[in-house]
Every structure is written in C-alpha cells, then in structure tokens.
Design a protein around this motif. Structure first.
Motif, mmCIF file in Angstrom:
data_model
loop_
_atom_site.group_PDB
_atom_site.id
_atom_site.type_symbol
_atom_site.label_atom_id
_atom_site.label_comp_id
_atom_site.label_asym_id
_atom_site.label_seq_id
_atom_site.Cartn_x
_atom_site.Cartn_y
_atom_site.Cartn_z
ATOM 1 N N HIS A 1 -11.617 -2.434 -4.774
ATOM 2 C CA HIS A 1 -10.390 -1.870 -4.221
ATOM 3 C C HIS A 1 -10.186 -2.393 -2.812
ATOM 4 O O HIS A 1 -11.117 -2.869 -2.159
ATOM 5 C CB HIS A 1 -10.453 -0.337 -4.195
ATOM 6 N N ALA A 2 -8.965 -2.309 -2.355
ATOM 7 C CA ALA A 2 -8.644 -2.646 -0.974
ATOM 8 C C ALA A 2 -8.802 -1.414 -0.096
ATOM 9 O O ALA A 2 -8.777 -0.281 -0.582
ATOM 10 C CB ALA A 2 -7.209 -3.177 -0.883
ATOM 11 N N ARG A 3 -8.952 -1.626 1.209
ATOM 12 C CA ARG A 3 -8.968 -0.528 2.164
ATOM 13 C C ARG A 3 -7.529 -0.066 2.413
ATOM 14 O O ARG A 3 -6.582 -0.825 2.227
ATOM 15 C CB ARG A 3 -9.596 -0.947 3.494
ATOM 16 N N ASN A 4 -7.376 1.186 2.835
ATOM 17 C CA ASN A 4 -6.049 1.751 3.080
ATOM 18 C C ASN A 4 -5.926 2.227 4.525
ATOM 19 O O ASN A 4 -6.896 2.706 5.108
ATOM 20 C CB ASN A 4 -5.775 2.909 2.124
ATOM 21 N N TYR A 5 -4.685 2.112 5.054
ATOM 22 C CA TYR A 5 -4.490 2.344 6.479
ATOM 23 C C TYR A 5 -3.195 3.110 6.749
ATOM 24 O O TYR A 5 -2.281 3.156 5.925
ATOM 25 C CB TYR A 5 -4.421 0.998 7.224
ATOM 26 N N THR A 6 -3.137 3.673 7.957
ATOM 27 C CA THR A 6 -1.898 4.288 8.434
ATOM 28 C C THR A 6 -1.822 4.087 9.940
ATOM 29 O O THR A 6 -2.785 3.637 10.578
ATOM 30 C CB THR A 6 -1.844 5.780 8.065
ATOM 31 N N LEU A 7 -0.650 4.402 10.509
ATOM 32 C CA LEU A 7 -0.488 4.273 11.950
ATOM 33 C C LEU A 7 -1.263 5.380 12.661
ATOM 34 O O LEU A 7 -1.407 6.490 12.158
ATOM 35 C CB LEU A 7 0.991 4.379 12.320
ATOM 36 N N ASP A 8 -1.727 5.071 13.847
ATOM 37 C CA ASP A 8 -2.326 6.069 14.727
ATOM 38 C C ASP A 8 -1.177 6.814 15.404
ATOM 39 O O ASP A 8 -0.409 6.223 16.167
ATOM 40 C CB ASP A 8 -3.211 5.374 15.762
ATOM 41 N N GLU A 9 -1.032 8.120 15.111
ATOM 42 C CA GLU A 9 0.092 8.882 15.649
ATOM 43 C C GLU A 9 0.097 8.905 17.172
ATOM 44 O O GLU A 9 1.159 9.013 17.793
ATOM 45 C CB GLU A 9 0.061 10.311 15.101
ATOM 46 N N THR A 10 -1.059 8.802 17.788
ATOM 47 C CA THR A 10 -1.126 8.820 19.257
ATOM 48 C C THR A 10 -0.858 7.448 19.858
ATOM 49 O O THR A 10 -0.583 7.343 21.052
ATOM 50 C CB THR A 10 -2.503 9.312 19.725
ATOM 51 N N ASP A 11 -0.945 6.408 19.038
ATOM 52 C CA ASP A 11 -0.727 5.035 19.522
ATOM 53 C C ASP A 11 -0.157 4.192 18.374
ATOM 54 O O ASP A 11 -0.849 3.345 17.805
ATOM 55 C CB ASP A 11 -2.047 4.450 20.035
ATOM 56 N N PRO A 12 1.126 4.407 18.000
ATOM 57 C CA PRO A 12 1.699 3.733 16.825
ATOM 58 C C PRO A 12 1.650 2.204 16.891
ATOM 59 O O PRO A 12 1.615 1.551 15.847
ATOM 60 C CB PRO A 12 3.147 4.234 16.817
ATOM 61 N N ALA A 13 1.636 1.646 18.093
ATOM 62 C CA ALA A 13 1.592 0.194 18.219
ATOM 63 C C ALA A 13 0.167 -0.342 18.242
ATOM 64 O O ALA A 13 -0.043 -1.559 18.251
ATOM 65 C CB ALA A 13 2.327 -0.239 19.490
ATOM 66 N N GLY A 14 -0.798 0.564 18.234
ATOM 67 C CA GLY A 14 -2.187 0.151 18.309
ATOM 68 C C GLY A 14 -2.770 -0.199 16.951
ATOM 69 O O GLY A 14 -2.048 -0.305 15.949
ATOM 70 N N PRO A 15 -4.083 -0.367 16.882
ATOM 71 C CA PRO A 15 -4.734 -0.726 15.611
ATOM 72 C C PRO A 15 -4.492 0.332 14.536
ATOM 73 O O PRO A 15 -4.384 1.524 14.824
ATOM 74 C CB PRO A 15 -6.225 -0.789 15.990
ATOM 75 N N LEU A 16 -4.420 -0.123 13.290
ATOM 76 C CA LEU A 16 -4.244 0.799 12.168
ATOM 77 C C LEU A 16 -5.514 1.631 11.973
ATOM 78 O O LEU A 16 -6.621 1.184 12.287
ATOM 79 C CB LEU A 16 -3.937 0.025 10.890
ATOM 80 N N VAL A 17 -5.326 2.813 11.428
ATOM 81 C CA VAL A 17 -6.450 3.720 11.176
ATOM 82 C C VAL A 17 -6.827 3.631 9.703
ATOM 83 O O VAL A 17 -5.970 3.741 8.819
ATOM 84 C CB VAL A 17 -6.064 5.170 11.531
#
Length: 384
Positions: free
Chosen positions: A243-259
């Motif tokens: 499977h692939a890994r899954n990600y979302t935006l960091d709500e405190t830093d939307p332009a930062g690295p994915l979580v």
C-alpha cells in the motif's frame, strides 16, 4: 510496460512523465480501452501541482481487460514507486455500496424489508435525545437509511464527540447523532448521512447474528471473488499488504510538510466507510454487481431507483448506496466516492451501463483542486 495473463496492462508513470507506450492494437478487440495519455496527464497534474504524493487510475472493460496508470510515489520524499492496481487503500465511503448490497441480499432472502421501520430490527435504538428528541426509529425505514432520506444528523459533523484514536462501538456513533436536531422529517428531503449506514450495518448484524465484517465478507466479498478486500477489525490501524502512505495538510502549517496519517482507527468509520480494497477488486465488484452476479434483477433495480441529491451537484441522484452521475459525454455513471478526513485518502469508483468500470484514488487530502481533478479523471476514463 508489462502484460499479465489477465491482460492487465500496467503503465507506471513518475510525476511529470507524459508518454505511455501501449503499442498499436492489431485488431478491434485489442484497441485501447481508454485514453491512457489523457488520464496520465491528469494524474501528473495531481501529483505535480496539487501536492499529492501518489495518484492512480485503473480502468476495466467488459471483457475483463484492464489498464492501470500510476503517477508519483508511494511515500512522500522517497523514490518508492507508486503501488499498482493490486495495492490496497482505505476506500472510505465506497464501503457504502458494499453495505447496501449486503442489505439487499438479505432483502432477497426475505430477512429484511426495505420499507419496514428501523424499529422492527433495532427496537428502542433510534430514539432522539436533547435537540434530537424528534428522531424516532418507528418513523424511519431501512430504505431511507440507504438513500439518505432519513433526516438523521451525520455524526461526522460533530468530530469533537469522538476520540478517533480509540476503538468505538457503532451504537456510540449513533448516539452522537441522536443528540442533534434532525435535518428534516423522514422522507421529506435528502442529506448525506453516515449515521444511516452505521445503522444499516447494525440491522445487518442483528438479522445475521454476525458482526458487520463477517456478514459483508460472507454476503458480498466472497461471492464477488474479491481477493484483496477486507473489513479491518476495531483497533487494526495499519493496512495489510502492499500500500501507499497517506497524508493530509498540517492544520497549523498548511504550507508546510504533509502529515502522515496512514494509521487510522477503522471503527470510527464503521459500516459507512471502514473497508480496505484495491482498484482491481473494486472494478471487479462493479462488474459482478452490474452483471447480476450479486443481486437479482429486481433488487439491482431497487438499488438504482434514485432521488435527487442536490448536495452532490447538478443532475446528481442517489439510489441505495449508488450515485447516478451525469457523464460529460452523455448518459450517466453509477459511482460512489469517499474520503477520510483523518485518513488522508480520497477515491471515486464506479461503472457505466456497458460494463466498463474505473477507480481513481489519491494518497493525500491537500484541497479541493486535487479532489476535483480526481473526479474529472473518472469521467474521462469512462468517456474516452
């Protein structure tokens, strides 16, 4: 490019790639089943412009031939190739057609009646409290649960009420909804409600005397001969197999690295969205469903009997676990889509009336642009 015995053509594309060599078809039967280059371009936009690490589309024709197109990587920040059509992912609300088919198979066996009140199967369970005091399971039918016409509030709208990191019982999810004002009186409107499907799963459990995972496995997954589809038990936060890994935006830093949110508690989604499958298995499921392998004709007709679903867009209608979606090239598709806000994945999957099926999914929730492009890719796949 490799061709497997089942005549699947797998085209692996790195993000930004633009050429897929499928060869020149020798006969009409060997013509490409979809516009691979156009689909690849869409997926490359998702992984290139929309900050999504990986994206995939698989299309299957009525003869069983399929083509899989991948873009990006299976893990952000690495060169690990995106998984193919046999890679597993959380299918989110595409679980709903499986739950609906399980109910309809029990209807065909005269164990459930669609227009029977929920109270018949779950006595005393659906009783509103507080602001939801008007909710009464004696006035809501099984059909209304499956068609989103029950008026039940959607428990997902009240995220603070559930700790998504711990296993949760279906009844607890329902109780969250029952404490809130109904959307409308039963049968008097349409509003998407995951609560209805959690209750439908509870009806299946009560009638079969099995947990929902076992019941759906026996009623749907095995009859459809799906090899890589399963219902994860409460507490199983990982995904089995490739499977692939899954990600979302960091709500405190939307332009930062994915979580990374690959680890997810499946019981929070329950009968409305807990299942894990693969693009290949989902396309096989649609083929079995549309071809009569899962339901008798009259039951499939019930599943395809729709009401307007204004919340899903112009001309869109909802049946029993099926969305009737206008197709840009004319006609319509039978589909379902889903995303897991805490699980970092979105997908859309379905078929047309000719028997062609397609599944598209992305491995991160980074905003509306990626989801819109994903949906457009499904339309392209089943129009070209």
């Amino acid at each position: 490019m490799t061709t497997k015995p089942a005549r699947r053509v797998v085209a692996a594309l790195a993000a930004g790639a633009s050429v897929v060599a499928l060869g020149v078809p020798a006969t009409a039967a060997d013509r490409p089943i979809t516009d691979v280059a156009a689909i690849a371009a869409n997926l490359d936009l998702i992984t290139g412009n929309d900050r999504v690490p990986g994206a995939l589309a698989e299309v299957r024709d009525r003869r069983g031939r399929s083509v899989t197109i991948m873009s990006g990587t299976a893990e952000s920040g690495t060169g690990r190739a995106m998984v193919d059509g046999d890679g597993r992912f959380r299918i989110a609300s595409v679980t709903k057609p499986f739950t609906a088919v399980a109910v309809l198979r029990l209807v065909a066996r005269h164990r459930i009646r669609l227009d029977e009140p929920v109270e018949t199967y779950l006595p005393g369970v659906v009783r509103g409290t507080g602001e939801g005091s008007a909710i009464d399971g004696r006035e809501i039918t099984v059909r209304q649960l499956l068609q989103h016409t029950s008026g039940l509030p959607d428990y997902v709208r009240f995220p603070g009420s559930v700790d998504r990191d711990r296993p949760v019982e279906a009844a607890e999810l329902v109780r969250i909804a029952l404490d809130h004002r109904p959307e409308f009186a039963p049968g008097r409107g349409w509003a998407y409600s995951n609560t209805g499907y959690v209750l439908a799963g509870m009806v299946v459990e009560r009638v079969t005397r099995q947990d929902i995972a076992t019941a759906v496995t026996d009623l749907v997954i095995r009859p459809a001969r799906l090899r890589d589809t399963y219902w994860p038990p409460a507490g199983e936060r990982g995904i089995r197999g490739p499977h692939a890994r899954n990600y979302t935006l960091d709500e405190t830093d939307p332009a930062g690295p994915l979580v990374d949110v690959t680890e997810f508690e499946p019981s929070w989604a329950g009968a409305s969205g807990a299942m894990v499958s693969t693009p290949s298995d989902l396309n096989r499921f649609w083929r079995e469903l549309s071809g009569g392998g899962l339901l008798p004709g009259w039951a499939l007709a019930q599943m395809r009997t729709t009401v307007p679903a204004p919340g899903l867009g112009p001309g869109v209608a909802y049946g029993l676990g099926l969305i009737r979606l206008p197709r840009s090239c004319g006609g319509h598709l039978w589909v379902h889509g889903g995303d897991l806000a805490g699980g970092g994945v979105a997908n859309v999957s379905g078929h047309d009336d000719s028997g062609r099926a397609a599944t598209v999914y992305i491995t991160a929730l980074t905003g509306g642009a990626a989801v819109a492009r994903m949906r457009a890719t499904l339309d392209l796949a089943l129009c070209s």
